[in-house]
Motif scaffolding. Structure first.
Motif, short mmCIF file in Angstrom:
data_model
loop_
_atom_site.label_atom_id
_atom_site.label_comp_id
_atom_site.label_asym_id
_atom_site.label_seq_id
_atom_site.Cartn_x
_atom_site.Cartn_y
_atom_site.Cartn_z
N VAL A 13 0.85 -1.20 0.00
CA VAL A 13 0.00 0.00 0.00
C VAL A 13 0.88 1.25 0.00
O VAL A 13 0.59 2.23 -0.71
CB VAL A 13 -0.95 0.00 1.21
N ALA A 14 1.98 1.20 0.75
CA ALA A 14 2.91 2.35 0.79
C ALA A 14 3.53 2.60 -0.58
O ALA A 14 3.76 3.75 -0.97
CB ALA A 14 3.99 2.11 1.82
N SER A 15 3.78 1.53 -1.33
CA SER A 15 4.40 1.67 -2.66
C SER A 15 3.44 2.29 -3.67
O SER A 15 3.86 2.82 -4.70
CB SER A 15 4.89 0.31 -3.16
N GLU A 16 2.14 2.20 -3.39
CA GLU A 16 1.14 2.75 -4.31
C GLU A 16 0.68 4.14 -3.90
O GLU A 16 -0.17 4.75 -4.55
CB GLU A 16 -0.07 1.81 -4.38
N THR A 17 1.24 4.64 -2.81
CA THR A 17 0.91 5.99 -2.34
C THR A 17 2.22 6.70 -2.00
O THR A 17 3.31 6.19 -2.23
CB THR A 17 0.01 5.93 -1.08
N ALA A 18 2.12 7.89 -1.45
CA ALA A 18 3.32 8.64 -1.07
C ALA A 18 3.08 9.36 0.25
O ALA A 18 2.02 9.96 0.46
CB ALA A 18 3.69 9.65 -2.16
N GLU A 19 4.06 9.27 1.14
CA GLU A 19 4.04 9.97 2.42
C GLU A 19 2.80 9.64 3.24
O GLU A 19 2.17 10.50 3.86
CB GLU A 19 4.13 11.49 2.19
N ARG A 20 2.45 8.35 3.23
CA ARG A 20 1.27 7.89 3.99
C ARG A 20 1.63 6.77 4.96
O ARG A 20 0.78 5.98 5.34
CB ARG A 20 0.17 7.44 3.01
N ASP A 21 2.90 6.71 5.38
CA ASP A 21 3.33 5.64 6.29
C ASP A 21 2.59 5.67 7.62
O ASP A 21 2.22 4.63 8.16
CB ASP A 21 4.84 5.73 6.54
N GLU A 22 2.39 6.87 8.15
CA GLU A 22 1.69 7.00 9.44
C GLU A 22 0.26 6.48 9.32
O GLU A 22 -0.21 5.72 10.18
CB GLU A 22 1.69 8.46 9.87
N LYS A 47 -6.94 9.75 1.30
CA LYS A 47 -7.41 9.18 2.57
C LYS A 47 -8.21 7.91 2.30
O LYS A 47 -7.89 6.83 2.81
CB LYS A 47 -8.27 10.20 3.33
N SER A 48 -9.25 8.06 1.48
CA SER A 48 -10.09 6.90 1.15
C SER A 48 -9.31 5.88 0.34
O SER A 48 -9.51 4.66 0.49
CB SER A 48 -11.32 7.36 0.35
N HIS A 49 -8.43 6.36 -0.51
CA HIS A 49 -7.63 5.47 -1.37
C HIS A 49 -6.79 4.51 -0.53
O HIS A 49 -6.75 3.30 -0.81
CB HIS A 49 -6.74 6.31 -2.29
N CYS A 50 -6.15 5.02 0.50
CA CYS A 50 -5.32 4.17 1.37
C CYS A 50 -6.17 3.12 2.08
O CYS A 50 -5.79 1.94 2.15
CB CYS A 50 -4.60 5.02 2.41
N ASN A 52 -9.06 1.93 1.15
CA ASN A 52 -9.58 0.95 0.18
C ASN A 52 -8.49 0.00 -0.31
O ASN A 52 -8.74 -1.20 -0.50
CB ASN A 52 -10.22 1.68 -1.00
N LEU A 53 -7.27 0.52 -0.53
CA LEU A 53 -6.17 -0.35 -0.94
C LEU A 53 -5.90 -1.41 0.12
O LEU A 53 -5.61 -2.57 -0.20
CB LEU A 53 -4.90 0.48 -1.16
N PHE A 54 -6.01 -1.01 1.38
CA PHE A 54 -5.70 -1.94 2.48
C PHE A 54 -6.83 -2.94 2.67
O PHE A 54 -6.60 -4.16 2.72
CB PHE A 54 -5.47 -1.15 3.77
N ARG A 55 -8.05 -2.45 2.77
CA ARG A 55 -9.14 -3.34 3.15
C ARG A 55 -9.52 -4.32 2.04
O ARG A 55 -10.04 -5.40 2.33
CB ARG A 55 -10.36 -2.54 3.61
N LYS A 56 -9.24 -3.98 0.78
CA LYS A 56 -9.57 -4.93 -0.29
C LYS A 56 -8.65 -6.14 -0.26
O LYS A 56 -8.93 -7.16 -0.90
CB LYS A 56 -9.51 -4.24 -1.65
#
Length: 448
Positions: A13-22, A47-50, A52-56
C-alpha cells in the motif's frame, strides 16, 4: 508469529501511495487491535484510497462502505424491517426453513413440481398440489406455536460486515446517531427491541474537517468523534521526488498483478497473537510518567483512555516482529492521545523526549517533585509539621530514585548525581529548621 503478511500489505500500500506511512501503520493497528480510525485531511489526499487499498486485501471479510449525508437513514446503514415478520400468521422464510418438518416437505413439493414440469401429467400436478397444501398446513402450525419477533434484513449492511468505511461521518443526521454510537462503541445494534452483536472489526471514517463542538448544533456529534480511538492528519505530498514517482506510476498504469492478501481467519489469528504480546512493568511505569507529563502540558487524557492504551502498543510491537512491547512502540500513541489537531506536536515531542531517554525523564520528574517539596517547606520553614512533611516526601522521592533499574553505567551515574541533589536539598531543609542532619541514604537503609 504471522506478522509477515500484514507487513507485506503495508509495504505494498505504501508503494502505491506517497508519504502515507503514518496512516498505513494506523490502519494496520486498527485492524489488529480492533479499533476505530478517523482520518482528517483536505480533499484529494488519498485518505479513502489508502483505506480501500488496504481493506480490499482482506479477502473474505464482508465490507460496507457509505458516503454519509443528511439524507442517509437507518435502513441504508443497518437494514430494513422484514414486513413478512410482522404479518399475523406469517414468518420470514429463513425462520421457517429452520424447521425440519417444513424443510423436508418443501423439498418434496419442489421435487413433485419438477416432475410435473418434465411430464406435464395431471397426476403429477395433483401430487404437487397435495404436497403444497400439506406444506401450507405445516406453515400455519409453525406460525401459531412459535414466536416470531419482528426481524430486520441486515444482509450487506453494517450488522453483516467485518470492516466498515463511513466517509464524512459527521454529516450523519441526528436520527441515526444513537445507533451509530452503540455500533462503534459496543459493537451491537438494537432494532424493534432486539439487540444483536455485530461482527465489525474496525470502523473507518475520513473528513476534511472536525466540527466545532463548542457550537450547540455540533455538540451532539462529540460522542461520535470520541468513539474513534486512533486519529491521523494527512497533508498533500510535500516532496518533489515522491510526487514525480506517483505521477509516473499513474501514467504507466502499473498494477500489482499478485498483491498480498489476508483471509479473515488469518487476521483473527493475528489479533489473537497481538493479545499475547507482553507489556513489561517498566513500560507501564513509563506510561504513567508520560501521562503525568502530558497532563502538566494541559493535554486532556481521561483515565479510560489511559487504561486502554495496551492493545495499541501491542499491535505496534507485533508489526515490528516483537513479542514484547518496547519504548519505541509507545510513539504510535500520538495518534491515540490527541483530540485536537493542534495537540499533535506537543504530544509527539513529549513522547519522543521521554522515550528517547526514559531514565533521564524519570529522574527529572523526581527532582521536580523534590524541588516542589522544598518550595512548600520554605514558605513555612518554622513549622515542625512542615519539616516532617518535607522530609517524608524527600525520602519517598529518594526511594523511587533508587528503584530505577539501570542497564548502563551512564544511567547509574545519573541516578547517583540525582541522589546527591536530593541529599543537598535535605541538608538545606535540616539547616533551615535547625534539626540534626540525617542523610537520606541512612533513612533509606533503615527502611529496607
Amino acid at each position: 508469529m504471522n506478522n509477515e503478511k500484514i507487513k507485506a500489505v503495508m509495504d505494498e500500500v505504501a508503494s502505491e501511495t506517497a508519504e502515507r506511512d503514518e496512516l498505513i501503520q494506523c490502519i494496520a493497528i486498527a485492524l489488529l487491535a480492533k479499533k476505530n480510525l478517523f482520518i482528517l485531511g483536505d480533499t484529494g489526499q488519498a485518505k479513502s484510497h489508502c483505506i480501500n487499498l488496504f481493506r480490499k486485501r482482506i479477502t473474505d471479510a464482508k465490507q460496507f462502505e457509505r458516503l454519509m449525508s443528511k439524507q442517509t437513514d437507518e435502513e441504508q446503514l443497518f437494514g430494513r424491517l422484514d414486513l413478512s415478520s410482522i404479518i399475523p400468521g406469517n414468518m420470514p422464510f429463513d425462520e421457517l426453513a429452520k424447521d425440519v418438518s417444513y424443510s423436508v416437505k418443501l423439498g418434496e413439493v419442489q421435487k413433485a413440481y419438477k416432475e410435473y414440469e418434465i411430464d406435464g401429467r395431471t397426476e403429477s400436478l395433483e401430487k404437487a398440489h397435495k404436497l403444497a397444501k400439506e406444506l401450507s398446513d405445516i406453515k400455519e402450525i409453525i406460525c401459531s406455536v412459535k414466536d416470531s419477533a419482528p426481524k430486520v434484513i441486515t444482509e450487506d449492511k453494517i450488522p453483516d460486515s467485518h470492516i466498515v468505511f463511513l466517509d464524512e461521518i459527521f454529516k450523519a443526521n441526528d436520527g441515526i446517531l444513537n445507533s451509530l454510537l452503540t455500533a462503534l462503541n459496543e459493537r451491537v445494534y438494537t432494532n424493534e427491541g432486539q439487540t444483536v452483536s455485530i461482527p465489525v472489526i474496525s470502523f473507518f471514517s475520513a473528513s476534511n474537517e472536525i466540527p466545532d463542538f463548542s457550537e450547540i448544533e455540533n455538540q451532539i456529534l462529540k460522542p461520535l468523534y470520541d468513539r474513534f480511538d486512533l486519529k491521523v492528519v494527512t497533508e498533500y505530498v510535500s516532496d518533489r521526488d515522491n510526487r514525480l514517482n506517483i505521477l509516473k506510476k499513474k501514467q504507466k498504469s502499473t498494477v500489482n498483478a499478485n498483491p498480498t492478501t489476508i483471509t479473515l481467519s488469518e487476521l483473527m489469528t493475528m489479533q489473537n497473537e497481538v493479545k499475547c504480546v507482553k507489556v513489561p512493568d517498566s513500560i507501564n511505569e513509563l506510561m504513567d510518567d508520560i501521562l503525568c507529563a502530558l497532563r502538566k502540558k494541559d493535554i486532556h487524557i481521561s483515565d479510560r483512555k489511559f487504561f486502554n492504551y495496551t492493545p495499541i502498543v501491542q499491535a505496534a510491537a507485533y508489526i515490528r516482529g516483537s513479542d514484547t512491547v518496547s519504548v519505541e512502540d509507545l510513539l504510535i500513541l500520538t495518534n491515540y492521545f490527541w483530540t485536537k489537531p493542534t495537540e499533535r506536536e506537543t504530544i509527539s515531542t513529549a513522547l519522543t523526549e521521554i522515550c528517547a531517554n526514559p531514565i533521564k525523564s524519570r529522574i527529572d520528574d523526581l527532582i521536580a517533585m523534590a524541588d516542589e517539596a522544598f518550595e512548600d517547606f520554605k514558605s513555612n520553614s518554622t513549622n515542625n509539621r512542615a519539616f516532617t512533611k518535607a522530609r517524608k516526601e524527600l525520602l519517598k522521592v529518594y526511594t523511587d530514585l533508587q528503584a530505577i533499574e539501570c542497564v548502563y553505567d551512564t544511567d547509574r551515574e545519573s541516578v547517583n548525581t540525582a541522589s546527591e541533589q536530593l541529599e543537598n536539598i535535605s541538608k538545606q531543609i535540616c539547616q533551615m529548621a535547625e534539626f540534626t542532619i540525617v542523610p537520606l541514604s541512612e533513612m533509606y537503609a533503615q527502611e529496607l
